[in-house]
Write a protein that holds these residues in place. Structure first.
Motif, short mmCIF file in Angstrom:
data_model
loop_
_atom_site.label_atom_id
_atom_site.label_comp_id
_atom_site.label_asym_id
_atom_site.label_seq_id
_atom_site.Cartn_x
_atom_site.Cartn_y
_atom_site.Cartn_z
N ILE A 180 0.84 -1.20 0.00
CA ILE A 180 0.00 0.00 0.00
C ILE A 180 0.87 1.25 0.00
CG2 ILE A 180 -1.64 1.33 1.40
CD1 ILE A 180 -2.84 -1.35 2.29
N MET A 181 1.97 1.24 0.78
CA MET A 181 2.84 2.41 0.84
C MET A 181 3.46 2.71 -0.52
SD MET A 181 6.42 2.89 2.90
CE MET A 181 7.20 1.79 1.70
N THR A 182 3.82 1.67 -1.29
CA THR A 182 4.41 1.87 -2.60
C THR A 182 3.36 2.21 -3.66
OG1 THR A 182 4.28 -0.50 -3.10
CG2 THR A 182 6.31 0.31 -2.07
N LEU A 183 2.10 2.23 -3.26
CA LEU A 183 0.98 2.53 -4.15
C LEU A 183 0.87 1.51 -5.28
CD1 LEU A 183 1.38 6.43 -4.40
CD2 LEU A 183 0.02 5.10 -2.78
N ASP A 184 1.34 0.28 -5.02
CA ASP A 184 1.24 -0.80 -6.00
C ASP A 184 -0.09 -1.53 -5.80
OD1 ASP A 184 1.68 -2.80 -7.82
OD2 ASP A 184 2.94 -4.00 -6.47
N PHE A 204 -7.13 3.28 5.70
CA PHE A 204 -6.21 3.23 4.57
C PHE A 204 -5.78 4.62 4.09
CE2 PHE A 204 -8.36 -0.94 4.06
CZ PHE A 204 -7.23 -1.74 4.20
N VAL A 205 -6.70 5.56 4.01
CA VAL A 205 -6.37 6.88 3.49
C VAL A 205 -5.35 7.60 4.38
CG1 VAL A 205 -7.27 9.18 2.95
CG2 VAL A 205 -8.52 7.13 2.21
N PRO A 206 -5.56 7.67 5.72
CA PRO A 206 -4.51 8.29 6.55
C PRO A 206 -3.17 7.56 6.46
CG PRO A 206 -6.56 8.14 7.77
CD PRO A 206 -6.76 7.34 6.52
N PHE A 207 -3.20 6.20 6.35
CA PHE A 207 -1.93 5.47 6.26
C PHE A 207 -1.17 5.84 4.99
CE2 PHE A 207 0.68 1.89 4.96
CZ PHE A 207 1.43 1.67 6.12
N VAL A 208 -1.88 5.95 3.87
CA VAL A 208 -1.24 6.34 2.61
C VAL A 208 -0.68 7.75 2.72
CG1 VAL A 208 -1.63 6.84 0.18
CG2 VAL A 208 -2.57 4.75 1.18
N LEU A 209 -1.46 8.66 3.30
CA LEU A 209 -1.01 10.05 3.43
C LEU A 209 0.23 10.14 4.31
CD1 LEU A 209 -4.44 11.90 3.86
CD2 LEU A 209 -2.96 11.87 1.84
N ILE A 210 0.27 9.37 5.40
CA ILE A 210 1.40 9.45 6.33
C ILE A 210 2.63 8.76 5.76
CG2 ILE A 210 2.24 8.71 8.59
CD1 ILE A 210 -0.63 9.04 9.62
N SER A 211 2.46 7.55 5.23
CA SER A 211 3.61 6.75 4.79
C SER A 211 4.13 7.17 3.43
CB SER A 211 3.26 5.26 4.79
OG SER A 211 2.21 5.01 3.86
N ALA A 212 3.24 7.17 2.43
CA ALA A 212 3.68 7.41 1.06
C ALA A 212 3.91 8.87 0.75
CB ALA A 212 2.66 6.82 0.08
N LEU A 213 3.02 9.74 1.20
CA LEU A 213 3.08 11.14 0.79
C LEU A 213 3.80 12.04 1.78
CD1 LEU A 213 -0.54 11.52 -0.64
CD2 LEU A 213 1.56 10.82 -1.80
N LEU A 216 7.95 9.32 3.10
CA LEU A 216 8.87 9.06 1.99
C LEU A 216 9.40 10.36 1.41
CD1 LEU A 216 7.32 6.03 0.08
CD2 LEU A 216 9.19 6.06 1.69
N ASN A 217 8.56 11.39 1.36
CA ASN A 217 9.04 12.68 0.86
C ASN A 217 10.05 13.32 1.80
OD1 ASN A 217 7.67 12.85 -1.61
ND2 ASN A 217 5.79 13.53 -0.61
N LEU A 218 10.01 12.94 3.07
CA LEU A 218 11.02 13.44 4.00
C LEU A 218 12.40 12.93 3.63
CD1 LEU A 218 9.21 13.20 7.47
CD2 LEU A 218 9.80 15.27 6.20
#
Length: 282
Positions: A180-184, A204-213, A216-218
């Motif tokens: 999910i974090m890799t958006l695959d 799922f939406v908060p997890f994607v926002l926190i992990s992927a967006l 990772l951008n950090l």
């Protein structure tokens, strides 16, 4: 005699660090990379295997000559430079026999391509920035581990009973959350779970926002900040921040070699004058 040997070592150092020689080494590395790639094709190997092997050995011989010249010119000082040690290890791996139990080492020959990093200044600066960013990267990685652990525990408790293939245990949950974090195909997992559990998007939406967006951008932000810091240090030291320093048509490495040579000459002259002055006093 010692002076003649010193001059020959200085000449060898200037030669191997000169711009034409370094450009030639880059070309050889690229040619060697193509050769190693062609050796992975059974059809090409069957037709030109002997020629590719000979060309590969020629490239290895050129690298050995370069390393030998640097060792002759710098002696033990060669190993004070981390990039020299890196080149030495990469070339040394190729000298280990690649038969029987060491057959896997033949695959490590492709590491020679990594020598491009040590001979191209811009690539070296990128690696230097990555090394400089390691403390920040470790901190962000620790944050990501915490987010993953909390998310895995929650998802296993919330969705494990109905979706054991995705969240049946901690291992499955961690793997699913990594996907999910890799958006695959993360939406496929989220939609499958949401079809039976309507409030699942709230997880799922908060997890994607926190992990992927965010997290990772950090990583990118830390690396960019490290590269900017390297440029600031170069400017502070009176060096060019982006392009390699050139003086009189010579690269930065060649200029440093000439400065070392001049410093050694001054020390030699000083020693000669002192030794000549002692008998005069006596």
């Amino acid at each position: 005699m010692r002076t003649d040997a010193w001059h020959s070592r200085a000449a060898a150092g200037r030669f191997v660090l000169s711009s034409p020689v370094q450009t030639f080494i880059i070309v050889v590395i690229l040619v060697n990379a193509v050769i190693l790639g062609l050796e992975t094709s059974p059809a090409v190997t069957e037709s030109f295997g002997g020629l590719l092997h000979v060309l590969d050995q020629i490239c290895l011989g050129i690298f050995l000559i370069e390393i030998a010249l640097k060792l002759y010119a710098e002696r033990l000082g060669f190993f004070r430079n981390a990039w020299n040690v890196f080149d030495f290890l990469v070339i040394g791996v190729a000298l280990i026999p690649g038969a029987d139990g060491f057959a896997v080492l033949r695959a490590l020959r492709v590491l020679r391509v990594l020598r491009l990093i040590s001979v191209i200044p811009s690539l070296r600066r990128v690696v230097d920035a990555l090394v400089r960013a390691v403390p920040g990267i470790v901190s962000i990685a620790a944050l990501l581990v915490i987010v993953f652990y909390v998310g895995a525990v929650m998802s296993t408790m919330l969705f494990g009973a109905r979706f054991p293939e995705y969240f049946g245990d901690m291992g499955a949950s961690l793997f699913s959350l990594f996907q999910i974090m890799t958006l695959d195909s993360w939406s496929a997992i989220a939609r499958t779970v949401s079809a039976e559990i309507p409030w699942a998007p709230a997880f799922f939406v908060p997890f994607v926002l926190i992990s992927a967006l965010t997290v990772l951008n950090l990583f990118i932000a830390v690396i960019v900040d490290a590269m900017q810091g390297l440029d600031e240090d170069r400017v502070r030291n009176g060096e060019a921040p982006v392009h390699e320093v050139t003086v009189g048509g010579h690269g930065e490495a060649a200029v440093l070699a000439e400065l070392r040579e001049l410093r050694a000459q001054v020390a030699h002259l000083t020693q000669s004058l002192e030794s000549g002055a002692r008998p005069a006093r006596e």
